[in-house]
Design a protein around this motif. Sequence first.
Motif, PDB file in Angstrom:
ATOM      1  N   TRP A 164      14.775  93.656 -61.163  1.00  0.00           N
ATOM      2  CA  TRP A 164      15.696  92.641 -61.711  1.00  0.00           C
ATOM      3  C   TRP A 164      15.085  92.226 -63.035  1.00  0.00           C
ATOM      4  O   TRP A 164      14.009  91.633 -63.063  1.00  0.00           O
ATOM      5  N   SER A 173      22.335  85.692 -57.391  1.00  0.00           N
ATOM      6  CA  SER A 173      21.632  86.983 -57.390  1.00  0.00           C
ATOM      7  C   SER A 173      20.272  86.863 -56.729  1.00  0.00           C
ATOM      8  O   SER A 173      19.862  87.744 -55.961  1.00  0.00           O
ATOM      9  N   LEU A 177      19.198  89.060 -53.508  1.00  0.00           N
ATOM     10  CA  LEU A 177      18.087  90.007 -53.573  1.00  0.00           C
ATOM     11  C   LEU A 177      16.977  89.641 -52.588  1.00  0.00           C
ATOM     12  O   LEU A 177      16.381  90.520 -51.951  1.00  0.00           O
ATOM     13  N   ILE A 192      10.536  91.538 -60.342  1.00  0.00           N
ATOM     14  CA  ILE A 192      11.319  90.702 -61.249  1.00  0.00           C
ATOM     15  C   ILE A 192      10.578  90.572 -62.569  1.00  0.00           C
ATOM     16  O   ILE A 192       9.400  90.204 -62.599  1.00  0.00           O
ATOM     17  N   TRP A 237      19.076  95.844 -60.345  1.00  0.00           N
ATOM     18  CA  TRP A 237      20.242  94.998 -60.099  1.00  0.00           C
ATOM     19  C   TRP A 237      20.795  94.573 -61.456  1.00  0.00           C
ATOM     20  O   TRP A 237      20.104  93.921 -62.239  1.00  0.00           O
TER      21      TRP A 237
END
Length: 349
Positions: A164, A173, A177, A192, A237
Amino acid sequence: MNTDFEPDWPNIELGSIENERFFRRSFGMLRGLVRVMRHSESWRDADVIIARNFDLLAIGWSARLLLRRRKIPLVYECLDIHRLLTDSGPVGRIIRWCERQLLRQVQLLIVSSPRFVSAYFKDIQRYDGSFAIIENKLWFDADALARPKVKSDRPANVPLTLGWVGSIRCAPSLRLLLAAADQMGPAVRLKIHGNVHRHALPGFDAEVAVRDNVSYHGAYQYPNDLASIYGESDLVWAQDLWQRGGNSDWLLPNRIYEASWFGCPQIAVADTETGRRIASDGLGLTIDAPTPAALVAALEKLEPKDITRMQRHILNLEDERFRLRESDIARALSPVIGSPPHRRIVEEE
């Protein structure tokens, strides 16, 4: 964001405004207008005025009027439809009315997604003027970073790495996730990368800390760090969910261009503009609904050969699909700088 950025052009600082503080924003706009008026000489030889959001459009139009520079073309660049502009309450109606009046004064509208025109500016604001589309593609100040070669198939016994990347602000989101990571356990690693908007995600650090298969890697240098970030991800994503029914459904995020440049497949929701682009261009996967069950089902079906196949397809696509050039900007501005008339888009039903 970008607090250490130093512009390499003659810059006039108009001041800062805070997110969501709409009453204070109005005073910030007045302050910005005063600063523009103090530097009226900078407008003397201007060929075009480009206002990069609604606030700056109000400042640009006001300054053009007060400085008697009405012949300078005014361009409105809208890269996101703020949630207030689609709000059904009285504040939303007032702001839409203000924007509608200013739209009558512009010579060109620039957007980053065709759905902004069809779903908002035409259907809601009844705008029928000239427009151009400059998608939020990769920009390289110098030589472009090389696109990678397709890697060999990922071993079947290692966790799937889901990335992400970008501006991390979407609470739906994050919940989606994290829920998928909880359900899949050690079979997936969620990485992330980016600048976290902690006013929108106040519990972000605590949520990440309690999960062994979720990690936050901080902000990154653009574009130099992108190759390693996307190279370490099996897919990313790409969907924005925090303004469903409006901006999130209409936008085309820079993630899809970044990821595609580096051959990384993406996943998004099928009924959004992001999902439609990913499906039509073969950039990755789509899910029918933004639910943990749908996301987990899609991820669990993936085989290493599927990821390699998607990577190969993406890397075989032309660079121009994902990279912005000066000629793209010149072409978009052609209606106001004297080139042949700009084409209009035809949206497929």
